[in-house]
Motif scaffolding. Structure first.
Motif, short mmCIF file in Angstrom:
data_model
loop_
_atom_site.label_atom_id
_atom_site.label_comp_id
_atom_site.label_asym_id
_atom_site.label_seq_id
_atom_site.Cartn_x
_atom_site.Cartn_y
_atom_site.Cartn_z
N SER A 1 -14.98 21.08 36.02
CA SER A 1 -16.27 21.64 35.71
C SER A 1 -16.80 21.39 34.23
CB SER A 1 -15.87 23.25 35.69
OG SER A 1 -15.30 23.73 34.94
N ILE A 2 -17.90 21.76 33.89
CA ILE A 2 -18.32 21.72 32.58
C ILE A 2 -17.50 22.60 31.66
CG2 ILE A 2 -20.29 22.35 31.16
CD1 ILE A 2 -20.23 19.41 32.09
N ALA B 1 -17.50 20.68 15.75
CA ALA B 1 -18.88 20.98 15.36
C ALA B 1 -19.97 20.30 16.34
CB ALA B 1 -19.26 20.20 13.77
N ASP B 2 -19.53 19.16 16.82
CA ASP B 2 -20.76 18.66 17.77
C ASP B 2 -20.50 18.89 19.03
OD1 ASP B 2 -18.41 17.10 18.13
OD2 ASP B 2 -19.10 15.22 18.16
N ILE B 3 -19.82 19.99 19.29
CA ILE B 3 -19.55 20.35 20.95
C ILE B 3 -20.73 20.53 21.65
CG2 ILE B 3 -19.72 22.79 20.27
CD1 ILE B 3 -17.44 20.93 22.93
N GLU B 4 -21.94 20.78 21.28
CA GLU B 4 -23.19 21.00 22.22
C GLU B 4 -23.51 19.55 22.48
OE1 GLU B 4 -23.75 23.66 23.82
OE2 GLU B 4 -22.30 24.61 22.58
N VAL B 5 -23.53 18.72 21.33
CA VAL B 5 -23.98 17.26 21.61
C VAL B 5 -23.07 16.53 22.82
CG1 VAL B 5 -24.00 14.93 20.66
CG2 VAL B 5 -24.98 16.87 19.55
N ARG B 6 -21.64 16.85 22.69
CA ARG B 6 -20.77 16.54 23.75
C ARG B 6 -21.09 16.83 25.09
NH1 ARG B 6 -14.87 15.76 21.15
NH2 ARG B 6 -15.44 15.20 19.05
N GLU C 1 -23.29 16.12 30.63
CA GLU C 1 -23.92 16.45 31.67
C GLU C 1 -24.42 15.17 32.36
OE1 GLU C 1 -26.00 20.32 32.00
OE2 GLU C 1 -24.30 21.34 30.79
N LYS C 2 -25.13 14.37 31.24
CA LYS C 2 -25.73 13.20 31.55
C LYS C 2 -25.04 12.11 32.40
CE LYS C 2 -28.17 13.20 27.48
NZ LYS C 2 -28.43 12.47 26.37
N GLU C 3 -23.55 12.11 31.61
CA GLU C 3 -22.63 11.06 32.07
C GLU C 3 -22.40 11.47 33.52
OE1 GLU C 3 -20.97 10.26 27.42
OE2 GLU C 3 -19.68 11.76 28.96
N LEU C 4 -22.04 12.80 34.06
CA LEU C 4 -21.68 13.13 35.02
C LEU C 4 -22.61 12.62 36.42
CD1 LEU C 4 -20.03 16.64 34.52
CD2 LEU C 4 -18.66 14.62 35.12
N ARG C 5 -23.75 12.53 35.89
CA ARG C 5 -24.89 11.93 36.75
C ARG C 5 -24.47 10.50 37.15
NH1 ARG C 5 -28.05 16.05 34.06
NH2 ARG C 5 -29.02 14.23 32.72
N GLU C 6 -23.72 9.78 36.27
CA GLU C 6 -23.92 8.27 36.74
C GLU C 6 -22.56 8.09 37.55
OE1 GLU C 6 -25.46 6.06 35.09
OE2 GLU C 6 -26.91 7.84 34.75
N ALA C 7 -21.67 9.00 37.77
CA ALA C 7 -20.38 9.04 38.50
C ALA C 7 -20.52 8.11 39.86
CB ALA C 7 -19.96 10.34 38.81
N SER C 8 -21.58 8.43 40.44
CA SER C 8 -21.74 7.73 41.95
C SER C 8 -22.00 6.44 41.64
CB SER C 8 -23.08 8.37 42.63
OG SER C 8 -24.11 8.17 41.73
N LYS C 9 -22.31 5.89 40.73
CA LYS C 9 -22.45 4.25 40.34
C LYS C 9 -20.81 3.69 40.08
CE LYS C 9 -26.88 5.16 38.05
NZ LYS C 9 -27.75 4.96 37.05
N PHE C 10 -20.11 4.29 40.25
CA PHE C 10 -18.74 3.88 40.07
C PHE C 10 -18.11 3.25 41.21
CE2 PHE C 10 -19.75 5.26 35.96
CZ PHE C 10 -18.81 4.74 35.09
N ASP C 11 -17.07 2.47 41.30
CA ASP C 11 -16.43 2.17 42.54
C ASP C 11 -15.55 3.34 43.08
OD1 ASP C 11 -17.20 -0.60 42.48
OD2 ASP C 11 -16.06 -1.00 40.75
#
Length: 185
Positions: A124-125, A141-146, A151-161
């Motif tokens: 989970s996030i 300090a950059d936790i919100e950026v991470r 959240e954007k990266e998780l949307r890419e998961a389905s493109k992986f083998d």
């Protein structure tokens, strides 16, 4: 060898480095490709473990020289993978395995279409946020950026083998190891 390149990607803190480091130590057919970075060393790290740490000036020079297969700015630092490290592993008859940021995966797939990709998902996030704070010795300090990037990266998961949820490390790692062994068979 059936597979020459395995790329493991995940949001920061999901466990990709732990997976790649462990399997590289266990399977002599694999070479863990060490990425170059401009970020500062964390406690317990050293040159070449887990990165080649270089200055921003050196990194920029290497970009100009065409040294990197791919490079990206991730959060507030630069990361890049050299051509030489991959080609050296192939010269020795090994499969190159690496963990890289999601931004770099498309570049690798374009240059090495036979590469196989594995995405490591956090349960989970909220758990991802907890892991980053634990790993970095407190909330960075950059936790919100991470978190926004995650959240954007998780949307890419389905493109992986392959996709694996890293909930209980031993269980998730066993799944990962089975996938890698099948790719190397």
């Amino acid at each position: 060898m059936k597979t020459r390149l395995i790329i493991v990607a995940a949001p920061s803190g999901a466990g990709k480095s732990s997976f790649v480091e462990k399997i590289s130590q266990e399977d002599p057919r694999l070479v863990d490709i060490i990425t170059f970075t401009t970020r500062s060393m964390r406690k317990g790290e050293s040159e070449g473990h887990p990165y080649h740490f270089i200055s921003s000036e050196d990194f920029q020079k290497k970009i100009e020289e065409g040294f990197f297969v791919e490079w990206a700015r991730v959060h507030t630092n630069y990361y890049g993978t050299s051509y030489d490290s991959i080609q050296t592993s192939w010269k020795h008859g090994k499969c190159a395995i690496m963990d890289i940021d999601i931004q770099g995966v498309a570049t690798f797939k374009a240059k090495f279409p036979d590469a196989k990709t594995v995405f490591i998902l956090p349960p989970s996030i909220d758990e991802l946020r907890r892991r980053i704070a634990k790993r970095d010795g407190g909330m960075p300090a950059d936790i919100e950026v991470r978190m926004a990037n995650a959240e954007k990266e998780l949307r890419e998961a389905s493109k992986f083998d392959y996709q694996i949820v890293n909930d209980v490390f031993e269980h998730s790692y066993a799944q990962f190891k089975k996938i890698v062994e099948e790719l190397l068979a």
